[in-house]
Structure formats: structure tokens, C-alpha cells
Write a protein that holds these residues in place. Sequence first.
Motif, PDB file in Angstrom:
ATOM      1  N   VAL A  10       0.822  -0.984  -0.055  1.00  0.00           N
ATOM      2  CA  VAL A  10       0.078  -0.049   0.189  1.00  0.00           C
ATOM      3  C   VAL A  10       0.954   1.094  -0.120  1.00  0.00           C
ATOM      4  O   VAL A  10       1.596   1.374   0.705  1.00  0.00           O
ATOM      5  CB  VAL A  10      -1.129   0.031   1.129  1.00  0.00           C
ATOM      6  CG1 VAL A  10      -1.886   1.375   1.245  1.00  0.00           C
ATOM      7  CG2 VAL A  10      -1.890  -1.372   1.191  1.00  0.00           C
ATOM      8  N   GLY A  11       0.612   2.210  -1.073  1.00  0.00           N
ATOM      9  CA  GLY A  11       1.447   3.515  -1.130  1.00  0.00           C
ATOM     10  C   GLY A  11       0.655   4.453  -0.458  1.00  0.00           C
ATOM     11  O   GLY A  11      -0.545   4.579  -0.651  1.00  0.00           O
ATOM     12  N   PHE A  12       1.497   5.488   0.169  1.00  0.00           N
ATOM     13  CA  PHE A  12       0.700   6.440   1.205  1.00  0.00           C
ATOM     14  C   PHE A  12       1.275   7.711   0.708  1.00  0.00           C
ATOM     15  O   PHE A  12       2.207   8.263   0.986  1.00  0.00           O
ATOM     16  CB  PHE A  12       0.956   6.309   2.672  1.00  0.00           C
ATOM     17  CG  PHE A  12       0.037   5.284   3.074  1.00  0.00           C
ATOM     18  CD1 PHE A  12      -1.208   5.323   3.533  1.00  0.00           C
ATOM     19  CD2 PHE A  12       0.807   3.879   3.202  1.00  0.00           C
ATOM     20  CE1 PHE A  12      -2.013   4.178   4.434  1.00  0.00           C
ATOM     21  CE2 PHE A  12      -0.008   2.853   3.919  1.00  0.00           C
ATOM     22  CZ  PHE A  12      -1.427   2.928   4.386  1.00  0.00           C
ATOM     23  N   PHE A  13       0.432   8.522  -0.488  1.00  0.00           N
ATOM     24  CA  PHE A  13       0.996   9.582  -0.954  1.00  0.00           C
ATOM     25  C   PHE A  13      -0.159  10.516  -1.534  1.00  0.00           C
ATOM     26  O   PHE A  13      -1.287   9.987  -1.458  1.00  0.00           O
ATOM     27  CB  PHE A  13       2.167   9.713  -2.019  1.00  0.00           C
ATOM     28  CG  PHE A  13       1.734   8.517  -3.263  1.00  0.00           C
ATOM     29  CD1 PHE A  13       1.257   8.978  -4.260  1.00  0.00           C
ATOM     30  CD2 PHE A  13       1.681   7.178  -2.959  1.00  0.00           C
ATOM     31  CE1 PHE A  13       0.803   8.206  -5.371  1.00  0.00           C
ATOM     32  CE2 PHE A  13       1.423   6.385  -4.158  1.00  0.00           C
ATOM     33  CZ  PHE A  13       0.954   6.964  -5.231  1.00  0.00           C
ATOM     34  N   ASP A  14       0.167  11.903  -1.661  1.00  0.00           N
ATOM     35  CA  ASP A  14      -0.993  12.820  -1.825  1.00  0.00           C
ATOM     36  C   ASP A  14      -1.291  12.981  -3.193  1.00  0.00           C
ATOM     37  O   ASP A  14      -0.573  12.256  -4.293  1.00  0.00           O
ATOM     38  CB  ASP A  14      -0.541  14.091  -1.393  1.00  0.00           C
ATOM     39  CG  ASP A  14      -0.566  13.970   0.091  1.00  0.00           C
ATOM     40  OD1 ASP A  14      -0.907  13.296   0.888  1.00  0.00           O
ATOM     41  OD2 ASP A  14       0.698  14.781   0.592  1.00  0.00           O
ATOM     42  N   VAL A  15      -2.373  13.562  -3.644  1.00  0.00           N
ATOM     43  CA  VAL A  15      -2.983  13.730  -4.940  1.00  0.00           C
ATOM     44  C   VAL A  15      -2.062  14.689  -5.770  1.00  0.00           C
ATOM     45  O   VAL A  15      -2.061  14.595  -6.995  1.00  0.00           O
ATOM     46  CB  VAL A  15      -4.389  14.245  -5.028  1.00  0.00           C
ATOM     47  CG1 VAL A  15      -4.944  14.389  -6.168  1.00  0.00           C
ATOM     48  CG2 VAL A  15      -5.443  13.304  -4.299  1.00  0.00           C
ATOM     49  N   ASP A  16      -1.267  15.281  -5.116  1.00  0.00           N
ATOM     50  CA  ASP A  16      -0.422  16.187  -5.833  1.00  0.00           C
ATOM     51  C   ASP A  16       0.908  15.535  -6.101  1.00  0.00           C
ATOM     52  O   ASP A  16       2.162  16.232  -6.375  1.00  0.00           O
ATOM     53  CB  ASP A  16      -0.246  17.608  -5.290  1.00  0.00           C
ATOM     54  CG  ASP A  16       0.350  17.654  -3.831  1.00  0.00           C
ATOM     55  OD1 ASP A  16       0.498  16.681  -3.478  1.00  0.00           O
ATOM     56  OD2 ASP A  16       0.246  18.741  -3.219  1.00  0.00           O
ATOM     57  N   GLU A  17       1.260  14.324  -5.727  1.00  0.00           N
ATOM     58  CA  GLU A  17       2.561  13.593  -5.446  1.00  0.00           C
ATOM     59  C   GLU A  17       2.552  12.527  -6.964  1.00  0.00           C
ATOM     60  O   GLU A  17       1.685  11.676  -6.833  1.00  0.00           O
ATOM     61  CB  GLU A  17       2.762  13.019  -4.330  1.00  0.00           C
ATOM     62  CG  GLU A  17       3.073  14.078  -3.541  1.00  0.00           C
ATOM     63  CD  GLU A  17       3.279  13.611  -1.968  1.00  0.00           C
ATOM     64  OE1 GLU A  17       3.796  14.383  -1.277  1.00  0.00           O
ATOM     65  OE2 GLU A  17       2.730  12.693  -1.757  1.00  0.00           O
ATOM     66  N   PHE A  18       3.682  12.696  -7.784  1.00  0.00           N
ATOM     67  CA  PHE A  18       3.515  11.358  -9.020  1.00  0.00           C
ATOM     68  C   PHE A  18       4.824  11.043  -8.992  1.00  0.00           C
ATOM     69  O   PHE A  18       5.755  11.727  -9.096  1.00  0.00           O
ATOM     70  CB  PHE A  18       3.092  12.402 -10.336  1.00  0.00           C
ATOM     71  CG  PHE A  18       1.569  12.871 -10.489  1.00  0.00           C
ATOM     72  CD1 PHE A  18       0.935  12.360 -11.336  1.00  0.00           C
ATOM     73  CD2 PHE A  18       1.077  13.838  -9.491  1.00  0.00           C
ATOM     74  CE1 PHE A  18      -0.372  12.556 -11.445  1.00  0.00           C
ATOM     75  CE2 PHE A  18       0.055  14.176  -9.924  1.00  0.00           C
ATOM     76  CZ  PHE A  18      -0.887  13.749 -10.586  1.00  0.00           C
ATOM     77  N   PHE A  19       4.711   9.692  -9.445  1.00  0.00           N
ATOM     78  CA  PHE A  19       5.915   8.700  -9.259  1.00  0.00           C
ATOM     79  C   PHE A  19       6.510   9.075 -10.761  1.00  0.00           C
ATOM     80  O   PHE A  19       5.674   9.095 -11.706  1.00  0.00           O
ATOM     81  CB  PHE A  19       5.733   7.300  -9.047  1.00  0.00           C
ATOM     82  CG  PHE A  19       6.005   6.873  -7.739  1.00  0.00           C
ATOM     83  CD1 PHE A  19       7.050   6.444  -7.078  1.00  0.00           C
ATOM     84  CD2 PHE A  19       4.967   7.245  -6.716  1.00  0.00           C
ATOM     85  CE1 PHE A  19       6.912   5.947  -5.934  1.00  0.00           C
ATOM     86  CE2 PHE A  19       4.800   6.738  -5.413  1.00  0.00           C
ATOM     87  CZ  PHE A  19       6.042   6.246  -4.873  1.00  0.00           C
ATOM     88  N   TYR A  20       7.838   9.030 -10.917  1.00  0.00           N
ATOM     89  CA  TYR A  20       8.621   9.003 -12.145  1.00  0.00           C
ATOM     90  C   TYR A  20       9.674   8.263 -12.248  1.00  0.00           C
ATOM     91  O   TYR A  20      10.596   8.307 -11.088  1.00  0.00           O
ATOM     92  CB  TYR A  20       8.909  10.552 -12.591  1.00  0.00           C
ATOM     93  CG  TYR A  20       9.650  10.776 -13.552  1.00  0.00           C
ATOM     94  CD1 TYR A  20       9.371  10.474 -14.944  1.00  0.00           C
ATOM     95  CD2 TYR A  20      10.764  11.388 -13.478  1.00  0.00           C
ATOM     96  CE1 TYR A  20      10.155  10.574 -16.057  1.00  0.00           C
ATOM     97  CE2 TYR A  20      11.720  11.774 -14.843  1.00  0.00           C
ATOM     98  CZ  TYR A  20      11.193  11.249 -15.809  1.00  0.00           C
ATOM     99  OH  TYR A  20      12.037  11.572 -17.009  1.00  0.00           O
ATOM    100  N   PHE A  21       9.917   7.404 -13.321  1.00  0.00           N
ATOM    101  CA  PHE A  21      10.917   6.746 -13.371  1.00  0.00           C
ATOM    102  C   PHE A  21      12.066   7.323 -14.628  1.00  0.00           C
ATOM    103  O   PHE A  21      12.029   7.005 -15.791  1.00  0.00           O
ATOM    104  CB  PHE A  21      10.561   5.166 -13.740  1.00  0.00           C
ATOM    105  CG  PHE A  21       9.709   4.491 -12.808  1.00  0.00           C
ATOM    106  CD1 PHE A  21      10.734   3.714 -11.807  1.00  0.00           C
ATOM    107  CD2 PHE A  21       8.579   4.828 -12.652  1.00  0.00           C
ATOM    108  CE1 PHE A  21       9.739   2.988 -10.834  1.00  0.00           C
ATOM    109  CE2 PHE A  21       7.579   4.307 -11.550  1.00  0.00           C
ATOM    110  CZ  PHE A  21       8.450   3.412 -10.891  1.00  0.00           C
TER     111      PHE A  21
END
Length: 620
Positions: free
Chosen positions: A420-431
Motif C-alpha cells: 500500500v502506497g501512502f502519498f498525496d494527490v499532488d505527488e506523482f511517481f516518475y522513473f
Amino acid sequence: MDSEQRRKRKRVYRPYSRAQYLSGRSVILCLCFLVFLLFLSSDRLPLRPVSFKPVLSVSSLSLLSSSSSIQDSFRLTFKSFTLKIEERVLFPDHLLLMVSNKVGQTESLDCVYYKLLNDSATRIEEAADVRMQPVFSVDEYDEFRWIARCPLPPVNYSAVVDLRLRGDAPAENYLSLMNNNRTETVHFWDKMAYAAVLDGKTAVVFVKGLNLRPHRESDHTLFRCQFGLGHWEKDEGFAFVTEAVAAAQEVVRCLLPRSISKNPNKAKGIRVAVVNVNDKALGDRKPVTSVAGIRNSRYHIQGKNQRLSKDFVPMPSVARIHNSKSHMQRKGGGKFELCVCTMLWNQASSIREWIMYHAWLGVERWFIYDNNSDDGIQKVIEELNLENYNVSRHNWPWIKTQEAGFSHCALTARNECKWVGFFDVDEFFYFPHDHQLGLLGENSLRSLVANFSSSKTVAEIRTSCHSFGPSGLSSHPAQGVTVGYTCRLQSPERHKSIVRPDLLNSSLLNVVHHFRLKAGYRYLNMPENIAVINHYKYQVWETFRAKFFRRVATYVVDWQENQNTGSKDRAPGLGTEAIEPPNWRLQFCEVWDTGLRDFVLSTFADPATESLPWQRHLRA
């Protein structure tokens, strides 16, 4: 001869007796019905809803106007009632009502306020001293209750507020109709138990006002839990008291009473409160009317060497135990590999981009803890579910409880999800590494965590966050934050985590960014060249100023308060008022970073129109 005469008398008597009996019963029934109709049509005798329940069980004030006909009386009897209010919670900016009935649409309900008599707790319940105001919102809360949010009471009016259907009858024609089971308790939000979850042979209770030190575990031996089997408000019923086995911040975990642990289904709906056995004063603050405690109830203490004085009073509580287990599973059975939990307020305009993008990266299930949104987010979630995004919205009305909410979500998601990831709606993963190599990256986030699903040591993956600024914009970017904001600060700020929920410490301790893990397990820091989080923290002023309304984290000071002005949780140079600073659109810009923007446009944009999936829906 005698016997023959008796048989003749019986043949003659029986028909006559049966007819006489039926005739007499009919007369009695007709008379009773006539009396009942006269009773209904009378404007002098109040109709108590406890004895006549046409649709809903009523335990608060009902208001019935007089009528000149029996037909009008029937109509008003069925229509004019208020809903059964189980609890009232007084927040700084609104009053929360917990209702045992299903509540109708917001536009059909009014909050009913009663004037106080001479600044005392005594209410005036005459029609001239009753006020009505529309409810802010109504929503389903749990399997037992609905909630309604009302404006704060006017000056000199009681906080014992009721609900009624709008348009039943003019307010000036209403009379109060009391019910013997009616509760008039109003709880203060700063000190009360507000939620409880069944977890194995324990109950996890969420409590405001314990004043435990943040970011660390506390001495659980100082606490007990009281499980109520009766009417606490009336100081009656049976109560079990069990010992706590873990405590941290706003979470106390207690053993279940033996009779319940053998059959956990019995725990559903039972109210539970927390007792601090080290500080009698902690439980002494009472609601507006009364808080029933152990001292006046029959109680039974379970556990080794348990001794508890009758003088200890449990903290006020609206917490009723529910089972955290859900029934959603991935196709083919088994747990989802990767889920995400977040807490938000009024993010309906942003959530589509966030969910659609991360679903492409491999997120399979979403838990949205909604902290009193009023921007139509439920409709957006329903639309996403029609597109098979597996989003569930949990109504979480408890303000400034993000850490507790994440603990609650960890319990809820554990039965469905491996990670389960816990992060906000204004946070986006990038690779970045995948993008540089020209790899598409679909399901890359799910593949990353799956590599550690069988690890004997790793239970958490931490990813650094880069904070982006307004990037020269003055209005919200039409293509979304991933495309619009491209300038950030040089150094990363903090991190966010993805955890294995079955490997968390029993205290469920977290500091929003990460959790306390079980002994023997550790976290893994993800290298920045592999994965980062673009945190679109400082957006255009029109969007950013909403942060001044309230911060959701428990231990983060609201920006209106003049405290911790140098904290990283504040925008540098920003004061305590929502006034746009000079050159806001040019601030927080040290490095131009277009990596994620380029990736989004090349991967998601329609070749013909250049529109993105979340845009196409808005235009439709």
C-alpha cells in the motif's frame, strides 16, 4: 332424556354464541378505531413517535402542525418527523450529527436549532424560538450510521441540534414531540474516541485528546478499553474493561473481551471508549449533558491482575466497532499487488489525472479517505469506477487526523493488498532511468514492489520527493500538473513510502511519510536515478491558497497560526494570511525539469488532438 335435551341446547346455542362473539368483537374494534381517529385528529394530544413509527424510528423532536381533517392528520403523521440523532460532535467550524437512519439528499434537510433559556442549558422548545438552517452535507459513514454536517448554532442557541425534512410544514406551526430514548449529548471534538476497528482478537481505537508524544510509542499499560453493552448516557447496561496492548499518538489497541473474541461477529456495532488509568482528570471533562462512566455501570474487568477504580471515567466516545475486512479481490483471486491510500479535501478536479496516471504504472486499488469534501468528488469516483479503476471512498469526517486515518487505512487495505502506497494527490511517481532508455514503463511501479513481495527483510520502500513551484503560471494548467509545472527546487524534500501492511508494528505508528515496522524488518531507500516523486507542492496561487483552510496532518500547525514559521511544512516567506506574495508565480524555481512532462506527452497524448485522457473526459 336429559342428555338428548342437552345436545339440542348445544346445537341451538353454538351458532348463536359464535355470531354473538363476532358481533361483539366487531363493535369493540370499530370503537377502538374511532377513538384512534379522534386521537389523531386532535390538536391537543401530541403524537409520540416512539409508539407510532411509520417510516423511521424517531428519538428526537418531531413537529406536527394541527389539521382540520383526519386525512390531513394522517398525511402529517407520516411526513413530519425528524431523524434519530445518535451523537453530536462539536467542531470549531461546524456541528456533526450522527444519524441511525439513512439520510436523504442534502437539499431536502434542515438543521433545527433551539434557543437557550437565560444562558443556561435549558432549551426553549416553542415554535417562535426554533430556527432552521440548511445542512452543509450528508453522507453515509459506516454500516450503522449516516452523518450530517450543520452550521454552528447561532448565539444563545443550543448545540443539541436536530434534523427535519424541509417543507414538512411552516416552522411557526411546529410543536415539540419528545421521545423518552432521545439523547441530548454533545461531544467536544478535542477529547473523544471517534473510530474503532476489529483486528483479530483486538480492537483498535482512535482517540482525540490523549496528548501522547508524537512519533513514538507510549506506555500502553496506562490505558484500558471499555466495551459498552447498554445505554451509557443513562448510566446503565453492562461494560467489559480490557487492557491495552499498544498505544501511540491517537491509536490505542486493546484486547477483546473473551466472550467477543470467541465470536468476533458479536463485536460489530459495540461502542468502545478509552480509559486513562494514570490520570483521572483526563476523562472528567463531560459533554454538554452527561457522560456515563464505569462508576455507575455494572462492569467486568478482564486480564491478569486487573484492578480499576470505579472513579475512573472513560473518555466520551462515538466509536462503534466495525470489521475492517473487505471483499474486493483481483480477478482470479488473491490480493492486489499494489494499492494506494490517500486523504484529501476538495480534490475532485485533480483526482482523475492522479489515478489514471498511476493506474498505468500498475496501481490496482484505491482507498480515498475524504475529509469533508463538498466539491462533488463522489460523482468523479463513480465515473472512474465505471472505467474499472477500483476506487473506494471512505467518509472520514475527523479533522487533522491524517496519521490516524493512514493507520485506519492500513488495517482496511491489509486484507486486500500486498503493498500500500501512502502519498498525496499532488505527488506523482516518475522513473527517470526508464525514460532515458526509451522504455514505456507500463506497470513499472507494480513491478518494482513485486520484486520485494517475498523479501524476509524489506517491508517498506521510500522514494524522495522533489518540490515543484508555479513555474511561471498564473492559472491552473489545462493539461494537468504533470505537464504544466516544470520548475522545481534543487534538493529533494522528504520522502513517501509504500509498505507491506501485514508487517507493520502493532501500534500502527506513522509520521505520514513512513510507518514503524515489525521487529526484524527494514525500509529500502530508492535511488533517485531509478525513481523519484514529483511533488507539485507550490502550485498557482488560486490552487495553493486552499491550503490555508486547514492542514490534514495532526502534528502540522495550520498556516493561519503563528507557530513554527520556519518549518519545512510551510512555504518559505509565507505569512499566516492567504495573501498572494509578490512574484509568487516565479518562486520555488531553481531547476527546470521537464522529464515527466515529456514522458506524459509522448505516452498519453492523443496523436490527432494532443489531448490527454483526463482532458478528454472533461471535454465530453
